[in-house]
Design a protein around this motif. Structure first.
Motif, PDB file in Angstrom:
ATOM      1  N   ASP A   1       0.848  -1.203   0.000  1.00 48.89           N
ATOM      2  CA  ASP A   1       0.000   0.000   0.000  1.00 48.89           C
ATOM      3  C   ASP A   1       0.879   1.247   0.000  1.00 48.89           C
ATOM      4  O   ASP A   1       2.104   1.153   0.142  1.00 48.89           O
TER       5      ASP A   1
ATOM      6  N   ASN B   1       1.424   3.601   2.024  1.00 46.00           N
ATOM      7  CA  ASN B   1       2.235   3.938   3.208  1.00 46.00           C
ATOM      8  C   ASN B   1       3.444   3.013   3.346  1.00 46.00           C
ATOM      9  O   ASN B   1       4.425   3.367   3.988  1.00 46.00           O
TER      10      ASN B   1
ATOM     11  N   GLU C   1      -8.655   0.328   5.484  1.00 44.84           N
ATOM     12  CA  GLU C   1      -9.609  -0.794   5.478  1.00 44.84           C
ATOM     13  C   GLU C   1     -10.479  -0.804   4.209  1.00 44.84           C
ATOM     14  O   GLU C   1     -10.838  -1.862   3.708  1.00 44.84           O
TER      15      GLU C   1
ATOM     16  N   LYS D   1      -9.864  -3.183   1.225  1.00 43.11           N
ATOM     17  CA  LYS D   1     -10.250  -4.613   1.185  1.00 43.11           C
ATOM     18  C   LYS D   1     -11.631  -4.760   0.544  1.00 43.11           C
ATOM     19  O   LYS D   1     -12.584  -5.183   1.172  1.00 43.11           O
TER      20      LYS D   1
ATOM     21  N   GLY E   1      -2.625  -6.105   7.726  1.00 46.36           N
ATOM     22  CA  GLY E   1      -3.671  -7.112   7.520  1.00 46.36           C
ATOM     23  C   GLY E   1      -4.510  -6.845   6.280  1.00 46.36           C
ATOM     24  O   GLY E   1      -5.017  -7.788   5.656  1.00 46.36           O
ATOM     25  N   VAL E   2      -4.645  -5.589   5.908  1.00 47.39           N
ATOM     26  CA  VAL E   2      -5.469  -5.264   4.738  1.00 47.39           C
ATOM     27  C   VAL E   2      -4.834  -5.838   3.472  1.00 47.39           C
ATOM     28  O   VAL E   2      -5.488  -6.547   2.691  1.00 47.39           O
TER      29      VAL E   2
ATOM     30  N   ASP F   1      -4.761  -9.746   3.650  1.00 48.91           N
ATOM     31  CA  ASP F   1      -6.071 -10.384   3.417  1.00 48.91           C
ATOM     32  C   ASP F   1      -6.490 -10.271   1.951  1.00 48.91           C
ATOM     33  O   ASP F   1      -6.974 -11.232   1.347  1.00 48.91           O
TER      34      ASP F   1
ATOM     35  N   THR G   1       3.868  -6.068   7.897  1.00 50.67           N
ATOM     36  CA  THR G   1       4.640  -4.898   8.344  1.00 50.67           C
ATOM     37  C   THR G   1       3.952  -4.146   9.489  1.00 50.67           C
ATOM     38  O   THR G   1       4.413  -3.077   9.873  1.00 50.67           O
ATOM     39  N   THR G   2       2.829  -4.679   9.985  1.00 48.13           N
ATOM     40  CA  THR G   2       2.248  -4.119  11.222  1.00 48.13           C
ATOM     41  C   THR G   2       2.392  -5.179  12.309  1.00 48.13           C
ATOM     42  O   THR G   2       2.491  -6.381  12.010  1.00 48.13           O
TER      43      THR G   2
ATOM     44  N   LYS H   1      -6.281 -17.244   6.690  1.00 51.25           N
ATOM     45  CA  LYS H   1      -7.596 -16.628   6.446  1.00 51.25           C
ATOM     46  C   LYS H   1      -7.385 -15.429   5.530  1.00 51.25           C
ATOM     47  O   LYS H   1      -6.568 -14.553   5.833  1.00 51.25           O
TER      48      LYS H   1
ATOM     49  N   LYS I   1     -17.889  -7.206   7.351  1.00 53.41           N
ATOM     50  CA  LYS I   1     -16.432  -7.339   7.234  1.00 53.41           C
ATOM     51  C   LYS I   1     -16.051  -8.790   6.979  1.00 53.41           C
ATOM     52  O   LYS I   1     -16.639  -9.703   7.576  1.00 53.41           O
TER      53      LYS I   1
ATOM     54  N   THR J   1      10.603  -3.407  10.282  1.00 53.20           N
ATOM     55  CA  THR J   1       9.587  -2.652   9.532  1.00 53.20           C
ATOM     56  C   THR J   1       8.650  -1.901  10.486  1.00 53.20           C
ATOM     57  O   THR J   1       8.017  -0.921  10.094  1.00 53.20           O
TER      58      THR J   1
ATOM     59  N   THR K   1       8.607   2.194  11.364  1.00 52.88           N
ATOM     60  CA  THR K   1       7.914   3.288  10.666  1.00 52.88           C
ATOM     61  C   THR K   1       6.406   3.287  10.962  1.00 52.88           C
ATOM     62  O   THR K   1       5.673   4.125  10.446  1.00 52.88           O
TER      63      THR K   1
HETATM   64  N1  LIG Z   1      -6.630 -12.905   8.219  1.00 60.25           N
HETATM   65  C1  LIG Z   1      -6.684 -12.891   9.521  1.00 60.25           C
HETATM   66  O1  LIG Z   1      -6.555 -13.929  10.197  1.00 60.25           O
HETATM   67  C2  LIG Z   1      -6.872 -11.581  10.224  1.00 60.25           C
HETATM   68  C3  LIG Z   1      -6.680 -11.497  11.619  1.00 60.25           C
HETATM   69  C4  LIG Z   1      -6.781 -10.241  12.229  1.00 60.25           C
HETATM   70  C5  LIG Z   1      -7.072  -9.113  11.467  1.00 60.25           C
HETATM   71  N2  LIG Z   1      -7.263  -9.247  10.123  1.00 60.25           N
HETATM   72  C6  LIG Z   1      -7.554  -8.078   9.293  1.00 60.25           C
HETATM   73  O2  LIG Z   1      -6.410  -7.239   9.324  1.00 60.25           O
HETATM   74  C7  LIG Z   1      -6.827  -5.894   9.064  1.00 60.25           C
HETATM   75  C8  LIG Z   1      -6.152  -4.983  10.055  1.00 60.25           C
HETATM   76  O3  LIG Z   1      -4.759  -5.127   9.886  1.00 60.25           O
HETATM   77  P1  LIG Z   1      -3.758  -3.924  10.193  1.00 60.25           P
HETATM   78  O4  LIG Z   1      -4.071  -3.374  11.531  1.00 60.25           O
HETATM   79  O5  LIG Z   1      -2.411  -4.424   9.895  1.00 60.25           O
HETATM   80  O6  LIG Z   1      -4.270  -2.822   9.170  1.00 60.25           O
HETATM   81  P2  LIG Z   1      -3.664  -2.126   7.853  1.00 60.25           P
HETATM   82  O7  LIG Z   1      -3.183  -3.104   6.895  1.00 60.25           O
HETATM   83  O8  LIG Z   1      -4.712  -1.181   7.419  1.00 60.25           O
HETATM   84  O9  LIG Z   1      -2.421  -1.312   8.421  1.00 60.25           O
HETATM   85  C9  LIG Z   1      -2.642  -0.262   9.322  1.00 60.25           C
HETATM   86  C10 LIG Z   1      -2.051   1.057   8.805  1.00 60.25           C
HETATM   87  O10 LIG Z   1      -0.628   1.014   8.948  1.00 60.25           O
HETATM   88  C11 LIG Z   1      -0.008   1.297   7.703  1.00 60.25           C
HETATM   89  N3  LIG Z   1       1.247   0.542   7.717  1.00 60.25           N
HETATM   90  C12 LIG Z   1       1.393  -0.796   7.609  1.00 60.25           C
HETATM   91  N4  LIG Z   1       2.665  -1.137   7.831  1.00 60.25           N
HETATM   92  C13 LIG Z   1       3.340   0.011   8.055  1.00 60.25           C
HETATM   93  C14 LIG Z   1       4.689   0.300   8.368  1.00 60.25           C
HETATM   94  N5  LIG Z   1       5.587  -0.651   8.574  1.00 60.25           N
HETATM   95  N6  LIG Z   1       5.031   1.605   8.509  1.00 60.25           N
HETATM   96  C15 LIG Z   1       4.106   2.590   8.375  1.00 60.25           C
HETATM   97  N7  LIG Z   1       2.821   2.371   8.115  1.00 60.25           N
HETATM   98  C16 LIG Z   1       2.434   1.093   7.964  1.00 60.25           C
HETATM   99  C17 LIG Z   1      -1.011   0.922   6.667  1.00 60.25           C
HETATM  100  O11 LIG Z   1      -0.787   1.607   5.473  1.00 60.25           O
HETATM  101  C18 LIG Z   1      -2.308   1.328   7.346  1.00 60.25           C
HETATM  102  O12 LIG Z   1      -2.499   2.717   7.188  1.00 60.25           O
HETATM  103  C19 LIG Z   1      -8.325  -5.877   9.160  1.00 60.25           C
HETATM  104  O13 LIG Z   1      -8.857  -5.811   7.871  1.00 60.25           O
HETATM  105  C20 LIG Z   1      -8.678  -7.214   9.804  1.00 60.25           C
HETATM  106  O14 LIG Z   1      -9.923  -7.700   9.396  1.00 60.25           O
HETATM  107  C21 LIG Z   1      -7.155 -10.448   9.496  1.00 60.25           C
END
Ligand SMILES: NC(=O)c1ccc[n+]([C@@H]2O[C@H](COP(=O)([O-])OP(=O)(O)OC[C@H]3O[C@@H](n4cnc5c(N)ncnc54)[C@H](O)[C@@H]3O)[C@@H](O)[C@H]2O)c1
Length: 384
Positions: free
Chosen positions: A56, A58, A88, A91, A120-121, A124, A144-145, A157, A166, A184, A187
Motif C-alpha cells: 500500500d 504507506n 480498510e 479490502k 492485515g489489509v 487479506d 509490516t504491522t 484466512k 467485514k 519494519t 515506521t
Molecule cells: N486474516 C486474519 O486472520 C486476520 C486477523 C486479524 C485481522 N485481520 C484483518 O487485518 C486488518 C487490520 O490489519 P492492520 O491493523 O495491519 O491494518 P492495515 O493493513 O490497514 O495497516 C494499518 C495502517 O498502517 C499502515 N502501515 C502498515 N505497515 C506500516 C509500516 N511498517 N510503517 C508505516 N505504516 C504502515 C497501513 O498503510 C495502514 O495505514 C483488518 O482488515 C482485519 O480484518 C485479518
C-alpha cells in the motif's frame, strides 16, 4: 523454544516457527533486516517465475520497494509492484478486481508468486487474490504491522469486506512463507503498534496465563519496539496461533477462540463506519474487556480478572470502554446487538460467544441471552 528452531540468514539471526499443516505446511521467519534478501526465505527457486509485489502507499516506501529491489536482483525482467491506497476500504471487490487485472495484464502464470507486503489489509486482499487467480498461485506474507505479524499473516484466512459486513467474502488459503521483519515496525505509527498489541494480549487471555503475566511486565517494552521483547512477543504469538491452526485449520472448533473480543469488536467497527476513529485492534481491546464483563455477569469468572485485563490495556494506552471512542459512536446497545447477529460467528441461527473462566481459560458458549449482552454493552457505553 520447543517448536522453534534457529536459522541463520545472511545478515541476522532468524527464528523460524513452523506451521505444520501437512502438504500446506510453511515457516514463519522472524528477524531483523530480512526484506533486502527476502528470496532466502521463500521455499522455491524464484528464477523463471513472474513475481508480484502488492503493497500500500504507506508501506511502499521503503518496505515494498525493498522487497521489489531484492526480487529484481533475482528476476530483473519479471517483477511488478502495485501500491494500493492504504486503509480498510482497500479490502473491497473493486480493489480485488484491480489486483486481478494487474496480475493478468502482467502475465501471471500458475507458477507466479505474489508477495503481500503490508498490514492485515494487504495480506487479506493479496491472499484472496492469490487464492482465486488461476485457481491459486503461491503467495508470501510479508507483514509490516504488529497486528499482521502476530495474527493476520498466519493461518491462511483471507478476505475482503462487502457492504453487508467485514470479511464476509474470502477463502482459507495458506501462504508458502511468512517473513516477519520486526525492523519494519519502526515506521509504524504508535497507535497502530498499540492496536496490534491488543491481538498479542489475546493469546495470553485465551490459553496462556504465563504469557499474560510476561506481557504485564514487558508489554511496555514491546510497545516501545525494544527488539528483544518484540521478537519474543511475535514469536510466542505465532507459536500460539500455529498450535491452534494446526488443530483446527478451518475454524470448526478450537480456532474460534481466536475470536475472543472480536464479535463485540466487529460490531463497534461497523458502528464506527471504518472511518479511522477506531482501529481493528482497539475494537478488539474493548471487545475483550466486554467478554470478561459478560463472563462475570454470567457467573463464569471473578470480577477481578476483568479488572486486571482492563488495567493492563489502559496502562498500555488502549481503549477499554465504548465511551472512550472519539468522536463518540452514534449508536446504542440494541443496534450493536443487531450488528453482532450479522457476524460470521452466527451458525444455524445461533450466536456463539467466547467467554472466560479466568485469564488464560477461554471457551465457546452458546445460549447467552440478548438481555445480558445488551446490559454489558450499555455499561460500556455509559463508561460504568
Ligand atoms: N486474516 C486474519 O486472520 C486476520 C486477523 C486479524 C485481522 N485481520 C484483518 O487485518 C486488518 C487490520 O490489519 P492492520 O491493523 O495491519 O491494518 P492495515 O493493513 O490497514 O495497516 C494499518 C495502517 O498502517 C499502515 N502501515 C502498515 N505497515 C506500516 C509500516 N511498517 N510503517 C508505516 N505504516 C504502515 C497501513 O498503510 C495502514 O495505514 C483488518 O482488515 C482485519 O480484518 C485479518
Amino acid at each position: 523454544m520447543d517448536s522453534a528452531k534457529q536459522a541463520k540468514g545472511p545478515q541476522s539471526e532468524t527464528v523460524v516457527v513452523p506451521i505444520d499443516l501437512g502438504e500446506r505446511s510453511y515457516d514463519i521467519h522472524i528477524g531483523r533486516n530480512l526484506l533486502s534478501h527476502i528470496q532466502d526465505y521463500v521455499p522455491m527457486d524464484l528464477k523463471g517465475r513472474t513475481l508480484f509485489v502488492l503493497t500500500d502507499e504507506n508501506v511502499s516506501n521503503p518496505h515494498g520497494g525493498q522487497v521489489y529491489e531484492a526480487l529484481k536482483s533475482v528476476r530483473p525482467e519479471s517483477v511488478q509492484l502495485l501500491a494500493l491506497p492504504a486503509g480498510e476500504q482497500t479490502k473491497s471487490f473493486a480493489n480485488l478486481e484491480r489486483v486481478v487485472a494487474w496480475l493478468l495484464d502482467h502475465g501471471v502464470e500458475r507458477d507466479s508468486v505474489l508477495f503481500a507486503v503490508g498490514g492485515g489489509v494487504i495480506g487479506d486482499l493479496g491472499g484472496f487474490a492469490a487464492a482465486t487467480i488461476m485457481r491459486g498461485i503461491a503467495f508470501v506474507q510479508v507483514p509490516t504491522t504488529l497486528l499482521a505479524q502476530v495474527d493476520s499473516s498466519v493461518g491462511g484466512k483471507t478476505a475482503i469486506n462487502v457492504p453487508q459486513g467485514k470479511n464476509l467474502v474470502g477463502a482459507f488459503y495458506q501462504p508458502v512463507s511468512v517473513v516477519c521483519d520486526i525492523e519494519t515496525l519502526k515506521t509504524l505509527p504508535r497507535r497502530e503498534v498499540l492496536a496490534g498489541y491488543a491481538e498479542t494480549v489475546k493469546y495470553g487471555l485465551i490459553n496462556d496465563p504465563e504469557f499474560f503475566i510476561w506481557l504485564e511486565k514487558e508489554g511496555q517494552k514491546v510497545c516501545d519496539l525494544d527488539p528483544e521483547p518484540v521478537s519474543k512477543a511475535v514469536e510466542i504469538s505465532c507459536r500460539k496461533k500455529a498450535e491452534i491452526v494446526k488443530e483446527d485449520e478451518k475454524e470448526s472448533g478450537v480456532r474460534a477462540l481466536l475470536n475472543l473480543g472480536h464479535t463485540f469488536g466487529h460490531a463497534l467497527e461497523i458502528a464506527a463506519g471504518y472511518d479511522g476513529r477506531l482501529l481493528h485492534g482497539e475494537a478488539v481491546a474493548i471487545g475483550m474487556v466486554l467478554a470478561f464483563h459478560l463472563s462475570h455477569r454470567l457467573g463464569l469468572c471473578a470480577e477481578e480478572e476483568g479488572s486486571r485485563v482492563e488495567s493492563h490495556l489502559t496502562e498500555i494506552g488502549l481503549p477499554t470502554r465504548i465511551n472512550m471512542i472519539f468522536p463518540p459512536l452514534e449508536t446504542d446497545a440494541k443496534e450493536l446487538m443487531s450488528y453482532m447477529k450479522h457476524d460470521k460467528k452466527v451458525s444455524l441461527g445461533v450466536l456463539s460467544y467466547i467467554v472466560v473462566n479466568s485469564i488464560g481459560k477461554a471457551h465457546v458458549m452458546q445460549g447467552v441471552s440478548d438481555e445480558d449482552v445488551i446490559e454489558i454493552l450499555q455499561h460500556s457505553i455509559d463508561g460504568t
